[in-house]
Design an enzyme around this catalytic site. Structure first.
Site, short mmCIF file in Angstrom:
data_model
loop_
_atom_site.label_atom_id
_atom_site.label_comp_id
_atom_site.label_asym_id
_atom_site.label_seq_id
_atom_site.Cartn_x
_atom_site.Cartn_y
_atom_site.Cartn_z
N LYS A 22 0.84 -1.21 0.00
CA LYS A 22 0.00 0.00 0.00
C LYS A 22 0.87 1.26 0.00
O LYS A 22 0.65 2.17 -0.80
CB LYS A 22 -0.88 0.00 1.26
CG LYS A 22 -1.55 1.32 1.53
CD LYS A 22 -2.42 1.29 2.77
CE LYS A 22 -1.71 1.59 4.07
NZ LYS A 22 -1.40 3.00 4.29
N ASN A 23 1.86 1.30 0.89
CA ASN A 23 2.63 2.54 1.06
C ASN A 23 3.59 2.80 -0.10
O ASN A 23 4.20 3.88 -0.17
CB ASN A 23 3.39 2.52 2.39
CG ASN A 23 2.45 2.70 3.57
OD1 ASN A 23 1.26 2.98 3.38
ND2 ASN A 23 2.96 2.53 4.78
N ARG A 121 0.88 14.53 13.61
CA ARG A 121 1.32 14.37 12.23
C ARG A 121 1.34 15.68 11.44
O ARG A 121 0.60 15.84 10.46
CB ARG A 121 0.47 13.31 11.51
CG ARG A 121 0.51 11.99 12.23
CD ARG A 121 -0.21 10.90 11.51
NE ARG A 121 0.59 10.33 10.43
CZ ARG A 121 0.20 9.27 9.73
NH1 ARG A 121 -0.95 8.70 9.97
NH2 ARG A 121 0.96 8.80 8.76
N PRO A 122 2.20 16.61 11.83
CA PRO A 122 2.31 17.88 11.09
C PRO A 122 2.91 17.66 9.70
O PRO A 122 3.44 16.58 9.41
CB PRO A 122 3.25 18.72 11.95
CG PRO A 122 4.04 17.73 12.75
CD PRO A 122 3.16 16.52 12.94
C1 UD1 Z 1 4.49 6.83 6.44
C2 UD1 Z 1 3.59 5.62 6.27
C3 UD1 Z 1 3.11 5.12 7.63
C4 UD1 Z 1 4.28 4.88 8.54
C5 UD1 Z 1 5.20 6.09 8.62
C6 UD1 Z 1 6.47 5.86 9.43
C7 UD1 Z 1 2.58 5.99 4.11
C8 UD1 Z 1 1.35 6.30 3.33
N1 UD1 Z 1 2.45 5.98 5.45
O1 UD1 Z 1 3.68 7.86 7.03
O2 UD1 Z 1 2.38 3.91 7.43
O3 UD1 Z 1 3.82 4.58 9.85
O4 UD1 Z 1 5.59 6.49 7.29
O5 UD1 Z 1 7.21 4.83 8.89
O6 UD1 Z 1 3.63 5.73 3.55
N2 UD1 Z 1 6.66 14.49 10.88
C9 UD1 Z 1 6.79 15.82 11.21
N3 UD1 Z 1 6.67 16.74 10.20
C10 UD1 Z 1 6.43 16.39 8.91
C11 UD1 Z 1 6.32 15.03 8.59
C12 UD1 Z 1 6.43 14.10 9.59
O7 UD1 Z 1 6.99 16.18 12.38
O8 UD1 Z 1 6.33 17.28 8.05
C13 UD1 Z 1 6.75 13.47 11.95
C14 UD1 Z 1 5.43 12.72 12.14
O9 UD1 Z 1 4.52 13.44 12.94
C15 UD1 Z 1 5.88 11.44 12.76
C16 UD1 Z 1 7.24 11.20 12.10
O10 UD1 Z 1 7.66 12.46 11.57
O11 UD1 Z 1 6.05 11.61 14.15
C17 UD1 Z 1 7.20 10.17 11.00
O12 UD1 Z 1 6.30 10.56 10.00
P1 UD1 Z 1 6.53 10.20 8.46
O13 UD1 Z 1 7.77 9.38 8.32
O14 UD1 Z 1 6.42 11.44 7.68
O15 UD1 Z 1 5.28 9.27 8.21
P2 UD1 Z 1 4.23 9.36 7.05
O16 UD1 Z 1 4.89 9.65 5.76
O17 UD1 Z 1 3.09 10.22 7.48
#
Ligand code: UD1
Length: 415
Positions: A22-23, A121-122
């Site tokens: 999916k991801n 999740r910012p």
């Molecule tokens: C993706 C996956 C999700 C997985 C996650 C971590 C997809 C569709 N989803 O989510 O299943 O659990 O990776 O492996 O691929 N963060 C910030 N600022 C940002 C972006 C992220 O602070 O701009 C923080 C998030 O709040 C979180 C951490 O970084 O605490 C990890 O998030 P991220 O790696 O971005 O996860 P996703 O891409 O949302």
């Protein structure tokens, strides 16, 4: 309300085919926005999240055709710069359309995704990345407007290797003028799979020593791409084998992608056998307790933390699991406690005192992976459990009922 009825307490055994990830499929569909030519993506799972991303892309003016295993996305001569809010609200991954739209159209307006069950999740890293590429970013109350005549390459150092931010910046940088370096980039297999597709579309993108190097191009072209197998689905069913004292083989996987998961399962006493594309996990005793943390790849994935905690709730001793990625990812443990699990959560750490049996329950799936954890716990528990709010499970697990029944699991979906 639709629900699963699960009669637990029996070992699972047999072989289970693993779906496309999916991801990886979600960003691959978004990458099709970078060209008007046809992009064909194979091994795309039938999941609610995939339908949502395809609706998002259709709402932007792309022609989307889906058949059994593939998706074809083409056209877009009259690409729109604003997706329907409904789709971005349903799923955060839809926010990935922002950068590709700016790169193609010079302007995009995309709703800001809110927090969710597992954390705030910012999207600050997505937005600061686009600012570094020269875009003007204006945040409104509910949406963000991003404008750039032509994005230009930049050196971007991510404070955290965010999967989404890496994908957002990488796709945008492919059409920027000049070179982009994303330092401390995420290198989850799904990110590398997106990089493979972008290369097939004519992008110059390479991962070296923690950084993604991208040489921007004026345009990209069509391509055909096979999505990697879903390591989260595979990991979930391997943990299902462990929690039921079973012997399950997941077929069509890349074992390397599951290395940390196999190490943990081996630590709990499971026997692991692997070939090039299959893994068998056998368990014939109560799991041994372990202490672990979730971490970016190649660490233990946060998405498998809830299934792992379900397993450890039956361990022969006390385990600890520290959640390093999402701040609210233990709320589902209240449902496990109702099944008799002894779990105490202190901030980001769960202390799990293993019990010898879980009892059946009636529960709601809070999110995709916590929903899977409850299914696993119900498969291990004595008696008949019901689990509702299946829309969450449908977001991430293709044909879960058929697959578990194929392993001898007593699970039915009642409408
Ligand atoms: C993706 C996956 C999700 C997985 C996650 C971590 C997809 C569709 N989803 O989510 O299943 O659990 O990776 O492996 O691929 N963060 C910030 N600022 C940002 C972006 C992220 O602070 O701009 C923080 C998030 O709040 C979180 C951490 O970084 O605490 C990890 O998030 P991220 O790696 O971005 O996860 P996703 O891409 O949302």
């Amino acid at each position: 309300m639709e629900h699963f009825v699960i009669r637990g307490g029996r070992p699972l055994s047999g072989m289970i085919p693993i779906s496309g990830a999916k991801n990886a499929a979600l960003p691959a569909c978004v990458a099709s926005l970078l060209t008007d030519e046809q992009v064909i993506i194979d091994h795309v799972p039938h999941l609610r999240d995939v339908s949502t991303i395809l609706s998002t892309i259709s709402s932007l003016g792309k022609r989307v055709v889906r058949d059994e295993e593939s998706v074809s996305i083409a056209g877009g001569e009259d690409l729109r710069c604003q997706p329907q809010a409904l789709f971005v609200e349903q799923m955060r991954a839809s926010f990935l359309v922002l950068g590709p739209l700016v790169a193609r159209l010079g302007r995009a307006i995309v709703p800001l995704p809110g927090g969710c069950q597992i954390g705030a999740r910012p999207v600050d890293l997505h937005l600061s990345g686009l600012r570094s590429l020269g875009a003007q970013v204006t945040e409104g109350a509910n949406s963000v407007t991003v404008v750039a005549k032509r994005l230009r390459g930049a050196r971007i150092n991510l404070p955290f290797p965010s999967v989404g931010a890496t994908e957002q910046i990488a796709m945008s940088a492919c059409l920027a003028k000049g070179e982009t370096l994303i330092e401390n980039a995420a290198w989850e297999p799904e990110v590398m799979d997106l990089a493979d597709l972008l290369r097939r579309m004519g992008a110059e993108i390479e991962y070296r020593e923690g950084s993604l190097h991208i040489q921007g191009r004026p345009s990209l072209h069509g391509a055909r791409h096979l999505v990697i197998p879903d390591r989260m689905e595979a990991g979930t069913y391997l943990i299902a084998s462990a929690i039921t004292g079973g012997q399950v083989t997941v077929q069509g996987v890349v074992p390397e992608h599951l290395r940390s998961v196999l190490q943990i399962l081996s630590g709990t006493g499971c026997k692991i056998e692997e070939t090039d594309h299959a893994i068998k996990v056998t368990s014939d005793a109560r799991p041994r307790p372990i202490n672990t943390i979730t971490a970016p790849y190649p660490g233990f994935p946060t998405d498998l933390q809830p299934p792992l905690v379900a397993l450890l709730s039956l361990a022969d001793g006390t385990s600890t699991v520290e959640e390093k990625i999402f701040e609210h990812r233990f709320t589902y443990t209240s449902a496990l406690r109702e099944m008799g699990a002894q779990i105490e959560v202190n901030g980001r750490t769960a202390v799990i005192n293993g019990v010898s049996k879980l009892q059946a329950t009636s529960a709601s799936a809070p999110d995709i992976r916590a929903g899977a954890a409850l299914v696993l716990a119900a498969l291990a528990a004595d008696g008949e459990s019901t689990i509702d709010n299946l829309g969450q499970i449908d977001r991430g697990y293709e044909h879960m009922v058929q697959k578990l029944r194929g392993l001898g699991g007593q699970i039915e979906r009642i409408s």
